[in-house]
Design an enzyme around this catalytic site. Structure first.
Site, short mmCIF file in Angstrom:
data_model
loop_
_atom_site.label_atom_id
_atom_site.label_comp_id
_atom_site.label_asym_id
_atom_site.label_seq_id
_atom_site.Cartn_x
_atom_site.Cartn_y
_atom_site.Cartn_z
N HIS A 171 0.64 -1.15 0.35
CA HIS A 171 -0.01 -0.01 -0.15
C HIS A 171 0.87 1.28 -0.20
O HIS A 171 0.51 2.18 0.09
CB HIS A 171 -0.59 -0.27 1.31
CG HIS A 171 -0.22 -0.50 2.56
ND1 HIS A 171 -0.69 -1.49 3.06
CD2 HIS A 171 1.12 -0.14 3.12
CE1 HIS A 171 -0.08 -1.93 4.89
NE2 HIS A 171 0.77 -0.54 3.57
N TYR A 258 17.23 2.02 2.80
CA TYR A 258 17.58 1.47 1.39
C TYR A 258 18.48 2.00 1.33
O TYR A 258 19.17 1.67 -0.03
CB TYR A 258 16.36 1.28 0.60
CG TYR A 258 14.63 0.80 1.29
CD1 TYR A 258 15.31 -0.45 2.45
CD2 TYR A 258 14.45 1.57 0.99
CE1 TYR A 258 14.65 -1.12 2.68
CE2 TYR A 258 12.39 0.67 1.68
CZ TYR A 258 12.78 -0.17 2.60
OH TYR A 258 11.51 -0.61 2.78
#
Length: 488
Positions: A171, A258
């Protein structure tokens, strides 16, 4: 219509309830069967009682069954939804705790980085077991909808090695669109048209239009910097927007782990994060949140059960993809969303074997991806770094090759920015030994790893991280909730 949906990991009570009510917002689906399965009989009985209460309150013929026998739940299923967390919070705590000893400060640790890679090692053998059962006892053309992280690795394994028709669902794109709509002054995301593409948790709004008018980088930067909340909570995302020229879907805390630039120096971390909520970069934030949520649910369960007696409000159907995909496949009402699938050339400048997240359309013919998308070069470079880690991690999980696992961790962008090869080798040994109960493919490697740890001279430290908060008690959570209610 009458068909069967199996939900694996249905003991994720809140999420299962959301999926259930979303699906029952489709009028044609009132007569279907939900088969719940989980390793926890306790959680299964709690969620079944809630769903039974919903069915009773809405006078539906919907059938709900619950069993710890996964294969029984999968028998004859047309759709299988997975929202499992292999190893639970016990293993997840090690995903955060052990890397901290080596200077690796994660906010979530469930996608890549050291924690996400080990999470994948625990998940993939189980995912392959799911796929075996699905192939053998589910409907012939069954579709597997994976909500479990690490999304790309789990989906990669299910498609490539499980040989099951699989789509990964998240989502992040929807939440990013909601933020953009808000800062631009739109009444809702219906006023936005966008192309968002990349890989899970690293998707990029590469084309953005508000009521047909293109929105450029400068306007979007100005809108975010002027927002009284997001300008403080999303500092890192805004910095990436300025440098890359496009907005990332992922939260400030997730995105920070990340990339190799924002969490590698402890004294720099607090510059880029915000402590108002876990998702903005707090050390081990999601672990704390998950622990508090579990404790809260266990204590407040009677209230959750009572709330289930209310009629389903179709206007409150969520933007989770699952119910909309099922509706499109079964009724031919077309749905546009963003799905995790094998690339196969959809994104021209990412590897063909990668699991991408990109726009697609669903109707009775299946999921059809919009093809020939090209990412900006910086976005592609960032995605490719993660894809290479994901590929090695999947192959390591399949083969049980601990050396390949160490190489995957070594090539992780944040790990590589923080740790030396010697530290990475020892850290992986330590994590494999600590999580051996959930890593059957590494059983042969555990004795040697334990021996290496006993003689290692690599130094570690006990470190809570740059921005750690303690788990709050139920009493503290109640007090904070009451204070917010009074203030609101």
């Amino acid at each position: 219509m009458s068909f069967k949906i199996a939900i694996i990991g249905a003991g994720s009570v809140g999420f299962t309830k959301k999926l259930f009510t979303d699906i029952l917002c489709v009028p044609e689906f009132k007569d279907i069967e939900f088969a719940l399965t989980d390793v926890s009989e306790h959680n299964l009985q709690m969620i079944k009682a809630i769903l039974d209460r919903i069915v009773e309150a809405n006078r539906l013929p919907t059938r709900v069954t619950a069993t710890t026998d996964r294969r029984k739940a999968l028998e004859g299923a047309r759709y299988v939804i997975s929202c499992v967390r292999v190893g639970g919070l016990e293993a997840y705590a090690d995903d955060i705790r052990i890397p901290l000893k080596y200077g690796i400060d994660q906010c979530v640790g469930d996608t890549i980085c050291a924690g996400g890679i080990l999470y994948g090692q625990r998940n993939i053998p189980v995912i392959l077991d799911f796929c075996k059962d699905i192939r053998e006892v589910a409907e012939t053309n069954v579709k597997f909808l994976n909500y479990a992280n690490p999304m790309a690795m789990n989906t990669w394994a299910a498609i490539e090695y499980g040989k099951v028709d699989t789509v990964g669902l998240c989502h992040g794109v929807q939440h990013g669109a909601e933020q953009i709509a808000e800062v631009l002054g739109a009444k809702s995301t219906q006023e936005l048209d966008y192309v968002c593409s990349g890989i899970n948790h690293q998707t990029w709004f590469i084309d953005l239009r508000l009521n047909g008018r293109p929105i450029g980088k400068d306007e979007l930067v100005a809108a975010f910097e002027a927002h009284p909340v997001y300008s403080r909570q999303e500092k890192l995302r805004i910095d990436v927007l300025k440098r890359f020229g496009v907005y990332s879907t992922e939260s400030n805390g997730h995105l920070s782990e990340y990339l190799p630039w924002y969490r590698k120096r402890p004294d720099e971390i607090t510059r880029w994060i915000d402590m108002s909520d876990w998702i903005h970069g707090e050390t081990g934030g999601y672990l704390r949140y998950s622990t508090e949520t579990r404790n809260w649910f266990e204590t407040e369960y009677p209230q959750f059960l009572e709330a289930a007696s209310k009629p389903i409000d179709r206007e409150k159907r969520s933007n989770e993809h699952a119910s909309h995909i099922l509706e499109a496949l079964e009724t031919n009402r077309v749905y546009r969303g963003h799905f995790n699938v094998k690339n196969n050339g959809v994104i021209t400048n990412l590897p063909h074997d990668a699991i991408i997240e990109s726009p697609g359309f669903v109707d009775r013919f299946g999921i059809n991806m919009a093809a020939s998308i090209t990412l900006p070069e910086a976005c592609a470079a960032t995605c490719i770094a993660s894809i290479n880690v994901q590929r090695m991690s999947v192959h390591a999980a399949i083969s049980g090759d601990i050396d390949l696992l160490k190489l995957a961790v070594l090539h992780d962008p944040l790990v590589g920015a923080v740790s030396t090869p010697e530290e990475v080798w020892q850290m992986v040994d330590e994590m494999v030994v600590a999580q051996a109960a959930w890593l059957p493919q590494y059983a042969h490697a555990v004795p040697a790893a334990r021996e290496r740890l006993s003689t290692s001279k690599v130094k570690t430290r006990e470190w809570a991280g740059a921005a750690r908060r303690s788990v709050r008690s139920i009493e503290e959570l109640r007090a904070e909730k009451a204070a917010l209610k009074q203030a609101g």
